[in-house]
Design an enzyme around this catalytic site. Sequence first.
Site, PDB file in Angstrom:
ATOM      1  CB  CYS A   1     -42.917  -0.751 -28.659  1.00  0.00           C
ATOM      2  SG  CYS A   1     -42.958   0.845 -29.495  1.00  0.00           S
TER       3      CYS A   1
ATOM      4  CG  ASP B   1     -47.965  -2.384 -32.719  1.00  0.00           C
ATOM      5  OD1 ASP B   1     -48.484  -1.253 -32.802  1.00  0.00           O
ATOM      6  OD2 ASP B   1     -46.976  -2.732 -33.381  1.00  0.00           O
TER       7      ASP B   1
END
Length: 158
Positions: A13, A130
């Site tokens: 990520c 996120d």
Amino acid sequence: MAEQVTKSVLFVCLGNICQSPIAEAVFRKLVTDQNISDNWRIDSAATSTYELGNPPDYRGQACMKKHGIPMSHVARQVTKEDFDTFDYILCMDESNLRDMNRKSNQVKNCRAKIKLLGNYDPQKQLIIEDPYYGDNADFEAVYQQCVRCCRAFLGKVR
Ligand SMILES: *[C@@H]1O[C@H](CO)[C@@H](O)[C@H](O)[C@H]1NC(C)=O
């Protein structure tokens, strides 16, 4: 032992403090519970340099503690070698995926299959958002998505 082949997966990520260390910990727990952790190399990494050296976000740590899943990770950035040494690189959102596909074109050897972790979600939620600017509920949602996707992924590749 039925199988000794080592497989490998890298979860990716943006900062390597929110979604990807959760995915890593969830997947490690799954293979540990199935007694096949010796067959797996599991790690996570960042596309960016923002959080290098930092532990996972405290809200993610609290979430994992609540679910009884050990998590210990220090944020690191993806390296050139990762593309050649991992079988799978699983990204959380489309921005991660674009970054990783672009970087894969700049390395000599890319063995890894680069995908979204959400590709494996039986509930078809493709993006694992996120949660950095969110709250505990957003971290819980990430955790639930990671559980579903990691289970399905393991079922596909084991
Ligand atoms: C894993 O090993 C433990 C201890 O040997 C055993 O109790 C358990 O049933 C095993 N789990 C699986 C899924 O094989």
